[in-house]
Structure formats: C-alpha cells, structure tokens
Design a protein around this motif. Structure first.
Motif, PDB file in Angstrom:
ATOM      1  N   LYS A   6       0.849  -1.195   0.000  1.00  0.00           N
ATOM      2  CA  LYS A   6       0.000   0.000   0.000  1.00  0.00           C
ATOM      3  C   LYS A   6       0.884   1.243   0.000  1.00  0.00           C
ATOM      4  N   ARG A   7       0.617   2.180  -0.949  1.00  0.00           N
ATOM      5  CA  ARG A   7       1.366   3.426  -1.061  1.00  0.00           C
ATOM      6  C   ARG A   7       0.377   4.574  -1.182  1.00  0.00           C
ATOM      7  N   GLY A   8      -0.091   5.088  -0.068  1.00  0.00           N
ATOM      8  CA  GLY A   8      -1.056   6.187  -0.099  1.00  0.00           C
ATOM      9  C   GLY A   8      -2.397   5.719  -0.628  1.00  0.00           C
ATOM     10  N   ASN A   9      -2.797   6.227  -1.806  1.00  0.00           N
ATOM     11  CA  ASN A   9      -4.100   5.870  -2.367  1.00  0.00           C
ATOM     12  C   ASN A   9      -3.996   4.842  -3.497  1.00  0.00           C
ATOM     13  N   TYR A  10      -2.866   4.154  -3.603  1.00  0.00           N
ATOM     14  CA  TYR A  10      -2.719   3.115  -4.627  1.00  0.00           C
ATOM     15  C   TYR A  10      -1.887   1.955  -4.078  1.00  0.00           C
ATOM     16  N   TRP A  11      -1.844   0.880  -4.841  1.00  0.00           N
ATOM     17  CA  TRP A  11      -1.054  -0.302  -4.501  1.00  0.00           C
ATOM     18  C   TRP A  11       0.030  -0.475  -5.548  1.00  0.00           C
ATOM     19  N   ARG A  12       1.167  -1.012  -5.120  1.00  0.00           N
ATOM     20  CA  ARG A  12       2.199  -1.363  -6.094  1.00  0.00           C
ATOM     21  C   ARG A  12       2.592  -2.817  -5.885  1.00  0.00           C
ATOM     22  N   GLY A  13       2.974  -3.465  -6.962  1.00  0.00           N
ATOM     23  CA  GLY A  13       3.382  -4.863  -6.902  1.00  0.00           C
ATOM     24  C   GLY A  13       4.885  -4.959  -6.703  1.00  0.00           C
ATOM     25  N   ARG A  14       5.308  -5.844  -5.787  1.00  0.00           N
ATOM     26  CA  ARG A  14       6.740  -6.033  -5.508  1.00  0.00           C
ATOM     27  C   ARG A  14       7.054  -7.520  -5.634  1.00  0.00           C
ATOM     28  N   LYS A  31       8.732   2.872 -15.456  1.00  0.00           N
ATOM     29  CA  LYS A  31       7.974   3.623 -14.454  1.00  0.00           C
ATOM     30  C   LYS A  31       7.064   2.668 -13.680  1.00  0.00           C
ATOM     31  N   ALA A  32       7.064   2.803 -12.365  1.00  0.00           N
ATOM     32  CA  ALA A  32       6.254   1.928 -11.507  1.00  0.00           C
ATOM     33  C   ALA A  32       4.776   2.055 -11.863  1.00  0.00           C
ATOM     34  N   ILE A  33       4.106   0.912 -11.922  1.00  0.00           N
ATOM     35  CA  ILE A  33       2.679   0.882 -12.229  1.00  0.00           C
ATOM     36  C   ILE A  33       1.897   1.001 -10.927  1.00  0.00           C
ATOM     37  N   ARG A  34       0.886   1.877 -10.926  1.00  0.00           N
ATOM     38  CA  ARG A  34       0.018   2.068  -9.764  1.00  0.00           C
ATOM     39  C   ARG A  34      -1.252   1.256  -9.972  1.00  0.00           C
ATOM     40  N   PHE A  35      -1.566   0.397  -9.017  1.00  0.00           N
ATOM     41  CA  PHE A  35      -2.747  -0.459  -9.116  1.00  0.00           C
ATOM     42  C   PHE A  35      -3.834   0.050  -8.181  1.00  0.00           C
ATOM     43  N   ALA A  36      -5.086  -0.117  -8.610  1.00  0.00           N
ATOM     44  CA  ALA A  36      -6.217   0.345  -7.817  1.00  0.00           C
ATOM     45  C   ALA A  36      -6.532  -0.610  -6.671  1.00  0.00           C
ATOM     46  N   THR A  37      -6.274  -1.913  -6.877  1.00  0.00           N
ATOM     47  CA  THR A  37      -6.610  -2.887  -5.835  1.00  0.00           C
ATOM     48  C   THR A  37      -5.389  -3.721  -5.452  1.00  0.00           C
ATOM     49  N   LYS A  38      -5.490  -4.284  -4.277  1.00  0.00           N
ATOM     50  CA  LYS A  38      -4.418  -5.136  -3.761  1.00  0.00           C
ATOM     51  C   LYS A  38      -4.267  -6.395  -4.627  1.00  0.00           C
TER      52      LYS A  38
END
Length: 183
Positions: A6-14, A31-38
C-alpha cells in the motif's frame, strides 16, 4: 511469490529477485505501475516474479539508452578493416545520427525507420540507402544480442512493398476467370 504494498491511495506490486532484493512492477519505460486494488498488484507482482525466474524478464531501463550513445559505443567496439570502419563511420555520422541520435533504442519504431528510408531515397540512390539501412539493421541486431531491446525496427518484413527484380517487369496479374477461359 510477489506481494502488494500500500502506497497512499494506490497499490504497487513487488517481487523478489535475490535474497533481500525486491523490484517494483514497472511498465516498458521503467515507471512503476500504480494499481487500484491489492489483488491486481499481487497478480502482477507474481507474474513478474515468474517471468524473472523463467529468464524472460528484461530490465525496462536498458532500452532507454539513446541511439547516438549506443552507436558510438558500438562503433568503438568494432575491430574491422580500416575501410569498413571508415564506411560505418560515414553511414552513422552522415545518415543515421541526424534522424535517430536522440531517440531511445526502445523508442525507435519500424515506422520511424520506414519514414527515414523514404526520406533518404528521395535524395540518394536506392542502393546507397539500402547499404545504410543494413548498417542500421546491424546496430540494432547487436543491441538485441546485448539484451537492450527485444526486436529490430530495421528488419525487413517480407511480402511488403514493391516487387523487385525480374518480377517487376511482369505484366499485371490476370484474374482466375480470364485464365480459365483461355485454357
């Protein structure tokens, strides 16, 4: 397996690449992709980790080197006859760099190469342009071998363009109706 963060108002995959080393799921430009859901982030991270383990993973930042930088490095690495080196230098400096120098290797498209070739053919002999395109093709092939890009934008696609050689002198194709009537 990959995980979501979780990064603020978005999720990132690691995902894990080595003990204690994780990367973030990124697009083709790095560029890192911002995801809406976990769930989306977790699925993308697991897929990226699987790609990495299979050996299909490629660092997106590699193709961001400019054509000019790579061409200079490529030329310096060549060990050929003096006349060949002189020809390559001329091809690169006078005909390739003016159009491609500031473009990222991964950013050069087939359409860019086709437009360049069309522009050059308007001024120079077709045989000269063919030679320069061969040099361009060779440079991109070596970039593929180094893992910087995945495909060669200067590759000739078969079955495209005008007919060449003796087939150009043939008359127009006859329809099958005309052919069967004359047999």
């Amino acid at each position: 397996m990959g995980f979501a963060e979780k990064r603020g108002n978005y999720w990132r995959g690691r995902y894990k690449t080595a003990p204690g080393r994780h990367l973030t799921v990124a697009d083709e430009n790095g560029k890192a992709i911002r995801f809406a859901t976990k769930g989306e982030a977790q699925r993308a991270a697991s897929e990226a980790e699987n790609k990495y383990r299979r050996g299909d993973w490629r660092d997106p930042s590699l193709g961001q080197e400019t054509f000019g930088e790579y061409a200079n490095r490529w030329y310096a690495a060549q060990d050929l006859a003096a006349s060949t080196m002189q020809n390559y230098k001329c091809h690169i400096e006078e005909h390739l760099l003016p159009d491609f120098e500031d473009k990222a290797l991964a950013g050069v498209l087939c359409t860019d190469v086709d437009l360049w070739e069309k522009k050059e053919k308007a001024v120079y002999a077709a045989s000269s342009v063919k030679t320069w395109r061969s040099t361009l093709h060779l440079i991109f092939e070596d970039a593929i071998d180094e893992g910087l890009i995945t495909s060669n934008p200067a590759a000739r696609r078969r079955g495209r363009g005008k007919r060449a050689g003796r087939s150009r002198d043939r008359g127009p194709e006859r329809s099958s109706l005309t052919r069967s009537a004359s047999c």
